[in-house]
Structures are given as structure tokens and as C-alpha cells.
Design a protein around this motif. Structure first.
Motif, PDB file in Angstrom:
ATOM      1  N   SER A 282      -9.864   4.022  -1.404  1.00 56.23           N
ATOM      2  CA  SER A 282      -9.413   5.007  -0.606  1.00 56.23           C
ATOM      3  C   SER A 282     -10.185   4.806   0.563  1.00 56.23           C
ATOM      4  O   SER A 282     -11.379   4.424   0.703  1.00 56.23           O
TER       5      SER A 282
ATOM      6  N   ALA B 170      -6.872   9.138   2.591  1.00 53.74           N
ATOM      7  CA  ALA B 170      -5.867   7.901   2.042  1.00 53.74           C
ATOM      8  C   ALA B 170      -5.969   7.483   0.557  1.00 53.74           C
ATOM      9  O   ALA B 170      -6.751   6.585   0.404  1.00 53.74           O
TER      10      ALA B 170
ATOM     11  N   CYS C  70      -4.724  -0.384   3.178  1.00 49.93           N
ATOM     12  CA  CYS C  70      -4.526   0.531   1.827  1.00 49.93           C
ATOM     13  C   CYS C  70      -3.753  -0.477   0.701  1.00 49.93           C
ATOM     14  O   CYS C  70      -2.990  -1.541   1.209  1.00 49.93           O
TER      15      CYS C  70
ATOM     16  N   THR D 285      -1.961  16.293  -3.069  1.00 47.72           N
ATOM     17  CA  THR D 285      -1.389  15.058  -2.743  1.00 47.72           C
ATOM     18  C   THR D 285       0.012  15.289  -2.058  1.00 47.72           C
ATOM     19  O   THR D 285       0.592  15.953  -2.708  1.00 47.72           O
TER      20      THR D 285
ATOM     21  N   SER E 172      -0.222   4.632  -1.900  1.00 43.76           N
ATOM     22  CA  SER E 172      -1.346   5.774  -1.045  1.00 43.76           C
ATOM     23  C   SER E 172      -0.860   7.116  -0.937  1.00 43.76           C
ATOM     24  O   SER E 172       0.708   7.341  -0.548  1.00 43.76           O
ATOM     25  N   LYS E 173      -1.559   7.970  -1.016  1.00 43.29           N
ATOM     26  CA  LYS E 173      -1.229   9.398  -0.977  1.00 43.29           C
ATOM     27  C   LYS E 173      -2.012  10.173   0.123  1.00 43.29           C
ATOM     28  O   LYS E 173      -3.352   9.827   0.193  1.00 43.29           O
TER      29      LYS E 173
ATOM     30  N   GLY F  67       0.787  -1.301   0.088  1.00 44.59           N
ATOM     31  CA  GLY F  67      -0.116  -0.262   0.038  1.00 44.59           C
ATOM     32  C   GLY F  67       0.811   1.185   0.077  1.00 44.59           C
ATOM     33  O   GLY F  67       0.185   2.292  -0.672  1.00 44.59           O
TER      34      GLY F  67
ATOM     35  N   ASN G 164      -6.032   6.492  -3.394  1.00 39.23           N
ATOM     36  CA  ASN G 164      -5.760   5.401  -4.219  1.00 39.23           C
ATOM     37  C   ASN G 164      -6.790   4.734  -4.910  1.00 39.23           C
ATOM     38  O   ASN G 164      -7.952   5.390  -4.825  1.00 39.23           O
TER      39      ASN G 164
END
Length: 528
Positions: free
Chosen positions: A403, A398, A493, A369, A504-505, A273, A400
Motif C-alpha cells: 500500500s 492506495a 501498485c 474502500t 488496489s482500492k 495493480g 492492497n
């Protein structure tokens, strides 16, 4: 003072020594690296695909402390898909940029992972790594390519699985008849050999690639082909075949030398993740081959920085938004709409305005992000929601393909806070959003909890330690001090190469579902 690279055993003492480089060297999503050295500075470029500005350039004096110093482009404009219209470019955009320094200039070559004109290769140039970068030429698509200048200045492109061609001296065309295969992959290398990086050392050319093999006892690995003559026969050797840190085998990257003549290898590893992270290894030249790893050929846990006493630098940074210019540590999801954000309308705050009605987070413009990172991370935003309009959705997530999302929803005069799990489905060709599965886990009415409140603090904790299942947990606070957990506990994630193909951001967002014109003010982004 410079220091030659020395390995240390991962003892309890060194494991806690903050002066050391602890692998992963960069425990955040930094795939497809290319690294060069110019003078006393190392420069690193990595893949960020659909995030803008794109192709981040990072700099370090010691291979430990890295900072983002620029981007090769601010935005891509070949299609409305880059603007989240008529499809998206999730998982596409800029891939595997090659970075070079030649004849007093920086050069970068990249090809978006697209078909047709959107996939044309860009060649950029700049007087310095920080930019400004300008487009020098556009050529046919070269997959996972590297630009290479020979000693006499002749330019080449190495790409795909063992393909190469010569470019014209002005780098604006391919020399007719120069395209050829310089090796053929082995029978059990049924995947592509990708991520080519080429250097020349002591009169020998070295092409490094990741190899995917499917035979018993063989793993993902970094292979190297070498030759004295670009038109001659190339020899092959495996230069790294190592697992690391409780995760599977790693490869793809390059090697780089220091001013003192030492060599390092920088390779990435898939880590679930959090994304694809970078590892640092010594390079030992054995029989003319650049062998990565320690004496056992393994990626070490700990290495000494190349140069001591450097100031601490990070690629993920806190921000109080007091600057008049957005920090280089931030990237937008797809091209931003510049008229819909501001750092000056309310000094000390980031203002995110809605200017387009959209149905979901994955089509929301101006989502901002930064990378989540390991081994653990905790990000906090403080949001003034008092100017949201009916139907607006704003918050922190989070981000992606799957999310975990904290959303402030304005419904009439009421503001709700919801924690939800959102999963996007994308079409294969256009990457168009075909569905978003939005599962609300828990919600509270902020209006009932605090009728006079105008702001809320939102927090996401990430745990990417081996065996911890890439867990994220979500919290809110009305005063920034006392926290209450909300929604999923240990939300997973995920990394999914079919959709986003990224780690993940942390993401701050604001979008309208009914009528544009509302806004939020973000007071700070803090790392705990």
C-alpha cells in the motif's frame, strides 16, 4: 429503441466517442463475473472477498452503464477472522458467486475459499436483485461453482474441474449418487479448469470454463463443453483465445442474451495493480458453438451499447456524505464495527471513531474502500483531524497487500502527515498478519505548516494505462486548491494473488495505537 451489436474499428473518431462501450467495459477490479438478464435488465455479480458488504450485484440496461444495486450479504460471521481478530480473511471470503433467476426469485450460490465449515457453500435467495437476500441453505464446499436450473426446475451444481451433482428440489441437499465428472482435462491443462458457468440454449447444455494450458503456442483461454444429455458425452471447443490491450490472454466469465436474441460474452482480464477488469465481446453462434470476439476471434476495442440513451451510471462514485445511509459504492475492509462510524452525529460528514487499539493499518477496523480504476483516476478526501487522540493514525491510501499510504499521525499535540510504503506479510493458513514493513518516504508537520488548521485534503492519482507501471502519486493541500506532492513518485501498485488477490482500492482509515476514543470527520470523497 434497441440496437443489435455492431463492431467498429478503433479509429480516432470512435476512440473518442463517449457513446460507445470501450473495452475494458469495467476498468476496475470486478473478477469472476456471472451475468444474467431478467426482462430488460442485466445483472452482474462479482468477487470482493474480504470486503463487506459482499457479493455486489450490479445492474445495467445497456451493458455500458453499470451501478451497484445491492449486496447478497452484509457480513459473514463464521469466524472472528471476519472481524480482523484471530487472523484475517484477506484474499479469501466470498469467491465466484453464481447468480440465477428461477421461478420468480433470484438465487445466488457462493463458497468462501476456506477449509472446514468456513468454506461451506451458501445458497441465498431474494425476491429482487436489490434484496433483501436471505440464506436458504448451506452445503459442502463447491469450488468456483455455478447453480443451474433445468427446464423442469431440477437444480444442479457444476464446480471444480469438470464435476457436477444434482441437488434436491428444495436446494438443501445433494441427491445421493449424483456426483460425477462430466469431462477430463487434457494433458497440457495442468492448471485447474475453473469458473464454471452453465447455460441451456436450443436444447443444448453449455458449460464454460477458463483453461490454463502450458503447451507452446497455447494460452489462457475460455473453453466450452456441450451436450444434449447431462448424463451423456460432452464435446469440447475453445470459444475465446485472445490477448487484448497490451496485456496477456483473458478468460473466465459467461455469455448472456438480449431481449432481441443477440448474445454477448463478458470475460475478465488480469491488469496488474488495478486488478481484474471486464471485457465485452459479441457472440457468434457457429456450428452450435458460442464463439466470442470479432471476426478474427479477438476482443474488440469498441462496441456499440445494446440500448441507446441510457443515463450515465458508475460503480465508483463521489460522495459528500449528506445521506443518512452509506452509499452502495462503499465497502468496508472485513466486517465493520457499526458503533464506530456514523453519518448522523455530524450531518454531512462521515465520522470514523477508534474503538480498538491495533498495531497497524492491516488490522484496523472500519477502513472504508472503493475501487481505483483505469485508465486514470484521482480521488480526494477532506479530513477534519481535530478530534484525533495521541497515537491515532488516520488518512487515505492506495490499499492492497503493498500500500501507498498518506497517514495523519497524532503525537501529543502535534499532527504529522507522512507518506509511507507499507507491505504486509500474512501466514498461509490463518492469514494472520505476521509483519508490516512500514517505510516512511516523506513527512511534514501540519502543526508547523498551519498551527490553526483542523482539516487537510489528501489526494491519490492512479495511472493504469498500459506501460505506465500502475503508478500512484500522492498529494496534500491545506485549502483544497493548491496541491503539494509528497513521498514516492510513481509508486508501483501491485497485484499479488498470494495475499489480497484484489486490485488496489481507495481507502479511508482511522485507528488507535495507544488509546481508543478519538475520531475523524470526513467531509467528502471527490473524484477529479
Amino acid at each position: 429503441m434497441t440496437m443489435a451489436l455492431a463492431l467498429t474499428a478503433p479509429t480516432a473518431a470512435t476512440a473518442q466517442d463517449s457513446t460507445m462501450i470501450h473495452n475494458p467495459m469495467l476498468w476496475a477490479d470486478t473478477p469472476d463475473p456471472d451475468v444474467i438478464r431478467v426482462g430488460d435488465t442485466f445483472y452482474l455479480v462479482t468477487t470482493t472477498m474480504h470486503l463487506m458488504p459482499g457479493a455486489p450485484v450490479m445492474a445495467s440496461k445497456d451493458l455500458k452503464n453499470w451501478e451497484t444495486v445491492g449486496y447478497i450479504f452484509d457480513r459473514l460471521t463464521d469466524s472472528p477472522k471476519y472481524d480482523l481478530q484471530e487472523g484475517t480473511v484477506y484474499g479469501r471470503g466470498q469467491w465466484a458467486t453464481s447468480l440465477k433467476y428461477h421461478d420468480g426469485k433470484f438465487w445466488a450460490l457462493l463458497a468462501p475459499n476456506e477449509g472446514g465449515p468456513m468454506g461451506d457453500t451458501y445458497i441465498f435467495t431474494a425476491p429482487k436483485a436489490e434484496g433483501p437476500w436471505t440464506i436458504h441453505a448451506r452445503l459442502r464446499h463447491f469450488h468456483d461453482a455455478t447453480l443451474f436450473f433445468d427446464d423442469d426446475g431440477t437444480p444442479y451444481v457444476f464446480f471444480g474441474t469438470g464435476e457436477m451433482c444434482q441437488l434436491t428440489r428444495d436446494l438443501k441437499g445433494v441427491v445421493e449418487g449424483s456426483l460425477r465428472h462430466y469431462f477430463q482435462r487434457e494433458a497440457d491443462e495442468r492448471g485447474l479448469l475453473e469458473g464454471t458457468r452453465v447455460i441451456k440454449h436450443n436444447g443444448t447444455y453449455y458449460a464454460q470454463l477458463i483453461s490454463h494450458v502450458y503447451a507452446p503456442g497455447r494460452h489462457r483461454r475460455e473453453v466450452c463443453y456441450r451436450t444434449k444429455d447431462l448424463k451423456g458425452t460432452w464435446e469440447k471447443n475453445v470459444i475465446l483465445e485472445s490477448d487484448f490491450g497490451g496485456f496477456s490472454y483473458l478468460a473466465q466469465g459467461t455469455i448472456v442474451d438480449t431481449e432481441d436474441g443477440d448474445w454477448y460474452g463478458i470475460m475478465f482480464q488480469d491488469r496488474g495493480g488495478v486488478g481484474r477488469v471486464l471485457t465485452l465481446s459479441p457472440v457468434r453462434w457457429i456450428d452450435g458453438w458460442p464463439m466470442l470476439g470479432d471476426e478474427r476471434g479477438k476482443v474488440p476495442d469498441v462496441v456499440r451499447p445494446y440500448r441507446s440513451g441510457q443515463p450515465k451510471k458508475e460503480i465508483v462514485c463521489a460522495d459528500d456524505f449528506s445521506s443518512t445511509k452509506l452509499g452502495l459504492h462503499w465497502q468496508w475492509n472485513h466486517n465493520p464495527i457499526d458503533a464506530a462510524w456514523s453519518l448522523s452525529e455530524r450531518p454531512g460528514f462521515l465520522r470514523l471513531k477508534t474503538n480498538r487499539v491495533v498495531p497497524n493499518l492491516y488490522l484496523a477496523p472500519n477502513t472504508l474502500t472503493q475501487r481505483m480504476f483505469g485508465p486514470t483516476c484521482s480521488g480526494v478526501v477532506c479530513i477534519d483531524f481535530s478530534k484525533m487522540k495521541d497515537g491515532d493514525c488516520a488518512g487515505f491510501c492506495a490499499f492492497n497487500g503493498d500500500s501507498g499510504v498518506l497517514t495523519l499521525k497524532k503525537n501529543g499535540k502535534t499532527v504529522f502527515l507522512e507518506m509511507s510504503e507499507q507491505k504486509v506479510s500474512l501466514s498461509d493458513r490463518e492469514k494472520a498478519v505476521t509483519n508490516v514493513d512500514n517505510k516512511m518516504i516523506e513527512g511534514v508537520s501540519l502543526t508547523k505548516l498551519a498551527p490553526k488548521a483542523k482539516q487537510v485534503w489528501l489526494r491519490i492519482d492512479g495511472d493504469f494505462q498500459p506501460g505506465h507501471n500502475d503508478a500512484a502519486n500522492f498529494y496534500y493541500s491545506l485549502d483544497g486548491q493548491e496541491w503539494k506532492q509528497i513521498g514516492s513518485k510513481n509508486y508501483r501498485c501491485n497485484f499479488d494473488y498470494r495475499r489480497f488477490f484484489m486490485g488496489s482500492k481507495f481507502a479511508i482509515f482511522n485507528y488507535a495505537t495507544k488509546k481508543a476514543g478519538g475520531y475523524i470527520d470526513v467531509d467528502e470523497f471527490k473524484l477529479l
